[in-house]
Scaffold this motif. Structure first.
Motif, PDB file in Angstrom:
ATOM      1  N   TYR A  63     -19.700  30.800 -41.592  1.00 34.16           N
ATOM      2  CA  TYR A  63     -19.982  32.205 -41.308  1.00 34.16           C
ATOM      3  C   TYR A  63     -21.394  32.316 -40.736  1.00 34.16           C
ATOM      4  N   ASN A  64     -21.475  32.575 -39.439  1.00 37.14           N
ATOM      5  CA  ASN A  64     -22.772  32.698 -38.754  1.00 37.14           C
ATOM      6  C   ASN A  64     -23.685  31.519 -39.117  1.00 37.14           C
ATOM      7  N   ILE A  80     -11.924  20.041 -41.212  1.00 37.45           N
ATOM      8  CA  ILE A  80     -11.391  21.377 -40.946  1.00 37.45           C
ATOM      9  C   ILE A  80     -12.493  22.400 -41.182  1.00 37.45           C
ATOM     10  N   ILE A  81     -12.936  23.038 -40.094  1.00 34.32           N
ATOM     11  CA  ILE A  81     -13.961  24.080 -40.182  1.00 34.32           C
ATOM     12  C   ILE A  81     -13.279  25.427 -39.961  1.00 34.32           C
ATOM     13  N   VAL A  82     -13.400  26.304 -40.941  1.00 43.55           N
ATOM     14  CA  VAL A  82     -12.726  27.605 -40.865  1.00 43.55           C
ATOM     15  C   VAL A  82     -13.780  28.691 -40.664  1.00 43.55           C
ATOM     16  N   ASP A  83     -13.740  29.326 -39.506  1.00 36.69           N
ATOM     17  CA  ASP A  83     -14.644  30.447 -39.229  1.00 36.69           C
ATOM     18  C   ASP A  83     -14.178  31.670 -40.004  1.00 36.69           C
ATOM     19  N   ASP A  84     -15.051  32.162 -40.875  1.00 36.41           N
ATOM     20  CA  ASP A  84     -14.701  33.282 -41.755  1.00 36.41           C
ATOM     21  C   ASP A  84     -15.176  34.604 -41.150  1.00 36.41           C
ATOM     22  N   PHE A 126     -10.543  26.602 -37.118  1.00 33.81           N
ATOM     23  CA  PHE A 126      -9.620  27.730 -37.295  1.00 33.81           C
ATOM     24  C   PHE A 126     -10.452  29.005 -37.482  1.00 33.81           C
ATOM     25  N   HIS A 127      -9.866  30.137 -37.124  1.00 32.31           N
ATOM     26  CA  HIS A 127     -10.549  31.417 -37.260  1.00 32.31           C
ATOM     27  C   HIS A 127      -9.704  32.352 -38.124  1.00 32.31           C
ATOM     28  N   LYS A 128     -10.368  33.138 -38.956  1.00 33.34           N
ATOM     29  CA  LYS A 128      -9.684  34.115 -39.801  1.00 33.34           C
ATOM     30  C   LYS A 128     -10.607  35.303 -40.060  1.00 33.34           C
ATOM     31  N   GLU A 129     -10.023  36.390 -40.579  1.00 33.85           N
ATOM     32  CA  GLU A 129     -10.840  37.534 -40.958  1.00 33.85           C
ATOM     33  C   GLU A 129     -11.701  37.183 -42.162  1.00 33.85           C
ATOM     34  N   ASN A 130     -12.822  37.882 -42.276  1.00 32.85           N
ATOM     35  CA  ASN A 130     -13.755  37.593 -43.361  1.00 32.85           C
ATOM     36  C   ASN A 130     -13.117  37.863 -44.718  1.00 32.85           C
ATOM     37  N   GLY A 131     -13.173  36.828 -45.564  1.00 37.28           N
ATOM     38  CA  GLY A 131     -12.617  36.967 -46.911  1.00 37.28           C
ATOM     39  C   GLY A 131     -13.472  36.306 -47.962  1.00 37.28           C
ATOM     40  N   GLY A 132     -14.617  35.774 -47.538  1.00 35.48           N
ATOM     41  CA  GLY A 132     -15.484  35.087 -48.485  1.00 35.48           C
ATOM     42  C   GLY A 132     -15.208  33.588 -48.511  1.00 35.48           C
ATOM     43  N   PRO A 133     -16.138  32.818 -49.026  1.00 33.16           N
ATOM     44  CA  PRO A 133     -16.029  31.351 -48.972  1.00 33.16           C
ATOM     45  C   PRO A 133     -14.834  30.792 -49.738  1.00 33.16           C
ATOM     46  N   ALA A 134     -14.503  31.386 -50.901  1.00 34.25           N
ATOM     47  CA  ALA A 134     -13.395  30.860 -51.697  1.00 34.25           C
ATOM     48  C   ALA A 134     -12.073  31.035 -50.956  1.00 34.25           C
ATOM     49  N   THR A 138     -11.705  31.306 -47.830  1.00 32.15           N
ATOM     50  CA  THR A 138     -11.749  30.461 -46.635  1.00 32.15           C
ATOM     51  C   THR A 138     -11.424  29.008 -46.983  1.00 32.15           C
ATOM     52  N   ARG A 139     -11.899  28.552 -48.129  1.00 32.19           N
ATOM     53  CA  ARG A 139     -11.561  27.183 -48.563  1.00 32.19           C
ATOM     54  C   ARG A 139     -10.056  27.070 -48.809  1.00 32.19           C
ATOM     55  N   ASN A 140      -9.488  28.064 -49.468  1.00 31.59           N
ATOM     56  CA  ASN A 140      -8.041  28.049 -49.708  1.00 31.59           C
ATOM     57  C   ASN A 140      -7.276  27.950 -48.386  1.00 31.59           C
ATOM     58  N   TYR A 141      -7.728  28.694 -47.405  1.00 34.35           N
ATOM     59  CA  TYR A 141      -7.095  28.680 -46.082  1.00 34.35           C
ATOM     60  C   TYR A 141      -7.170  27.277 -45.478  1.00 34.35           C
ATOM     61  N   GLY A 142      -8.356  26.650 -45.589  1.00 28.16           N
ATOM     62  CA  GLY A 142      -8.544  25.320 -45.018  1.00 28.16           C
ATOM     63  C   GLY A 142      -7.687  24.266 -45.704  1.00 28.16           C
TER      64      GLY A 142
END
Length: 798
Positions: A11-12, A35-39, A63-71, A73-77
């Motif tokens: 995130y930024n 795997i880097i997930v842009d939050d 990967f890109h997703k809407e902001n949901g916080g680091p936790a 985002t990790r689940n997504y990854g």
């Protein structure tokens, strides 16, 4: 196919992503996907930076997703991961090059464990080392873990990953670990090495979470903690050594990196401060990195004080006790040989390494195996590592020694062919140890000494082998002739406090001065007039090299290979008049030896012209043939020869075939070594070499020390002498017991006398009481009542 998936929320994060990228792509275990997930980053420069980083390496997936916080985002990854293991790593944190390899191995060898992790380093705004022993019950009250670990994906998914349903920012990692523990999961922990670097920032996620702790946060943690009941015990390295005659296993690893360099693996005991390790580091640093790929594998549990020094030279630094059970050491070494396609195995001062050699030769016919001996040690295992080297001479290809005296021992005592053993002096960095680079007077300033006082430098580990108490006796004699002399002791060790007490008892506090251990020793050489070496045993002392390079004459015991460097042109050699086997702990020294040192010191201190000549000769001798450059140049050519000479390859293959015909002899040699290591030497949880010294010093007769077959000291006589010492101690105990019994009899007699006196006193009291009664009776008869009694008696009689 990757074996580990690194999961990074982004995130930024343009500021630190380059550093994280470097630490990831430089992993010694390259079999990963990142795997880097842009939050939902809002900064375009950060998004551009992410794309640019991803283009550098095909293992990076964005990967890109809407902001949901680091936790979240990790689940997504993790859902995107295709491997068995996942490793959360934030975009501003770092991991050491061996992090993934350590953690992968710990999980592979502990298939029931759910995750693996190491100690961590806090850096930037807060700096600390974090390496507490993991305790699942302590986790209920305090978070011992960071978010970064290598986790089995199936266990991660089984508990539903991080819980993001209640809060967006809280200690979701702590909450996650508590849920993992409550689900009967347990980790594998590597202690002793901090391979994860946790960036502490004022506006970082951790600081934000800490500042926003509220009732719901605490309730979530408390609720998860309440479910931790009878947690499973973790696996922690280094651990206790329990083996059961396990046979060594050749790794089935079949992935080999394309490496056109000559790969050399150093198999050594530890990374401690000392001459042997400095030799290893000097050699590794000097070899051409464009031509050689270097790895370091250590085999003994230790503090590894020089581990950062090693990591500065090579990424491949593996301390086996910190992440592998001893029964798996051999498998890891074969894994390393296969994965790096090792050409040369360089063994030095490692008993595990030596007794693994036959089995490695049998299984790796193309591998060149050589070893380096620093000295023979008759007081330890009848020759120490030199004995092991001699026993394996038919299997290894060449033995290098640091001095000619040890070379003669290898040929004369262990019957090694002269063409198989070669003297390669360790050498010194003559450019670094140049007195002209060091400002004079720093020693005098530190110790507040008069600049005219002559200084004798005693720089060593304060151990019986170095005979610091002989130095003290020499100082007493020299002081009588040179009253203002100062003996400066640089170093620590087990005899430091004893030596200090002896100095005070001799009232020599102003003569013998202690400065402790120092990493930077050149200022002490610069101001010294003489360097004194009184050792009972040396190979060729590093101190002698450094002193000569600094132009300081050396007065040394004539032991080991000191004569290769020291003679009357650069100082003086003094005959050693003490036996290294039977008298290593002796503190009484012959007057002839004491006065020989004292005479040599006084002669040089009182003759300025002689000192100047010796000083010039010292520097000249080093430059002529005792430099690190010369040593490195030799091994550069030697390693190339070992790899390129086809006749040597044929010899290796012949030896391997011969060992296969003798199978399973080679594997059983290793098995016996491992069992001995487990059953005898690690009961006290101390490294093998320390354990051996401990046994020797404690007179526990596990072995007959010093059975040197040239007749110097017969091993059986040593054993008899030790038994006589034990009998003498028993007699002393019996005598003390008899004295105690006599004292007890005296106490009993005194008690009887007291009782008699008490009885006399009681009798005396009875006598007094009887006298009082008689007197009372007499008085009563004289009273009116007494008269009435008399009247009544007469009346009644009538």
């Amino acid at each position: 196919m990757p074996l580990i998936s690194i999961i990074t929320p982004y995130y930024n994060g343009k500021k630190y992503i380059d550093q994280t990228y470097q630490c990831v792509v430089n992993q010694t275990f390259p079999y990963f996907e990142w795997i880097i997930v842009d939050d939902g980053s809002t900064d375009q420069e950060s998004l551009d930076k992410l794309e640019e980083v991803a283009s550098r390496d095909s293992r990076i997936k964005v990967f890109h997703k809407e902001n949901g916080g680091p936790a979240d985002t990790r689940n997504y990854g993790v859902k995107k991961a295709i491997t068995e293991y996942v490793c959360p790593l934030d975009s501003d944190d770092l991991i050491e090059p061996t992090y993934l390899e350590y953690c992968w191995w710990m999980l592979e060898k502990n298939p029931k464990a759910a995750w693996s992790f190491t100690g961590s380093v806090g850096f930037q705004n807060q700096e600390y080392i974090w390496d507490p022993e993991f305790n699942p019950l302590v986790m209920k009250k305090s978070n011992l873990l960071s978010v970064t670990a290598v986790i089995r994906k199936k266990e991660f998914e089984k508990i539903g990953g991080y819980d993001c349903s209640k809060l967006k920012h809280y200690h979701e990692d702590w909450h996650f670990w508590l849920r993992m523990i409550a689900s009967a999961n347990f980790p594998v922990q590597s202690r002793g090495e901090s391979l994860f670097w946790y960036r502490r920032r004022e506006n970082g996620e951790f600081s934000t979470t800490e500042n926003k702790k509220d009732g719901l946060h605490n309730k979530l943690i408390a609720k998860a903690a309440d479910k931790v009941i009878h947690p499973h015990k973790p696996v922690i390295y280094p651990g206790t050594v329990e083996t059961n005659w396990e046979k060594p296993v050749v790794s089935s690893w079949n992935r080999v990196l394309d490496n056109k360099k000559i790969s050399v693996a150093f198999l050594i005991p530890w990374l401690e401060m000392g001459g042997a390790d400095k030799f290893n580091f000097d050699l590794i640093e000097g070899l051409d990195s464009d031509a050689f790929e270097i790895g370091i594998i250590t085999t003994e549990k230790a503090k590894n004080e020089w581990i950062q020094k090693a990591r500065a030279l090579t990424a491949d630094v593996f301390n086996l006790p910190n992440f592998v059970d001893p029964k798996d050491y051999a498998e890891f070494v074969t894994y390393y040989i296969k994965s790096r396609k090792v050409n040369v195995l360089f063994v030095s001062n490692s008993y595990h390494g030596y007794y693994m050699i036959p089995w490695l030769r049998e299984n790796f016919p193309e591998l060149a195996i050589v070893d380096y001996i620093h000295m023979e040690e008759w007081y330890w295992r009848n020759g120490g590592y030199a004995r092991a080297s001699g026993a394996l001479q038919a299997i290894s290809e060449r033995t290098y020694v640091c001095n000619n005296a040890t070379r003669r021992v290898m040929m004369d005592i262990y019957h090694m062919p002269q063409e198989q053993v070669e003297t390669v002096h360790i050498g010194v960095d003559a450019d670094q140890f140049d007195r002209n680079l060091i400002r004079p007077g720093m020693l005098y300033q530190e110790l507040e000494l008069d600049s005219q006082r002559p200084v004798v430098l005693f720089i060593c580990r304060l151990h019986p082998q170095k005979r610091p108490f002989l130095m003290l006796e020499v100082a007493k004699v020299v002081k009588k002739r040179v009253p203002d002399v100062a003996f400066v002791v640089v170093g620590d060790g087990e005899q430091k406090e004893q030596l200090k007490n002896a100095v005070e008892k001799a009232d020599l506090q102003d003569t013998v001065l202690f400065v402790g251990a120092r990493k930077e020793v050149r200022p002490y050489y610069r101001d010294a007039k003489i360097t004194l070496i009184t050792s009972l045993k040396e190979g060729l002392a590093l101190t002698a090299y450094e002193s000569c390079a600094m132009g300081v004459p050396v007065i040394s015991a004539d032991v080991g290979g000191q004569s290769d460097l020291i003679d009357d042109e650069v100082g003086r050699l003094i005959p050693c008049m003490q036996d290294e086997e039977s008298e290593i702990h002796k503190k009484n020294f012959k007057k002839q030896e004491i006065y020989a040192y004292a005479d040599a010191i006084v002669e040089i201190l009182t003759n300025e012209e002689k000192w100047n000549t010796l000083s010039q000769n010292c520097r000249k001798r080093i430059l002529e043939g005792f430099t690190i450059d010369a040593m490195v140049e030799y091994f550069d050519k030697e390693f190339r020869r070992l790899v390129e000479d086809k006749s040597l390859l044929q010899q290796r293959q012949s030896k391997a075939e011969a060992l296969k015909m003798l199978a399973p002899l080679a594997e059983d040699i290793w098995t016996m070594e491992l069992q001995e290591y487990s059953a005898e030497f690690l009961r006290g949880r101390m490294p093998r070499r320390e354990r051996d010294f401990f046994i020797y010093e404690g007179c526990q007769d596990f072995e007959v020390y010093g059975a040197y077959n040239d007749g110097r000291v017969n091993g059986l006589e040593c054993a008899v002498n030790r038994h006589e010492e034990v009998l003498n101690r028993h007699e002393e105990v019996v005598n003390r017991h008899e004295e105690v019994v006599n004292r007890h009899e005296e106490v009993v007699n005194r008690h009887e006398e007291v009782v008699n006196r008490h009885e006399d006193a009681i009798n005396h009291q009875w006598g007094i009481q009887k006298w009082h009664e008689d007197r009372i009776s007499a008085l009563e008869q004289r009273t009116f009542k007494g008269m009435l009694k008399k009247v009544f008696r007469k009346l009644f009689k009538k």
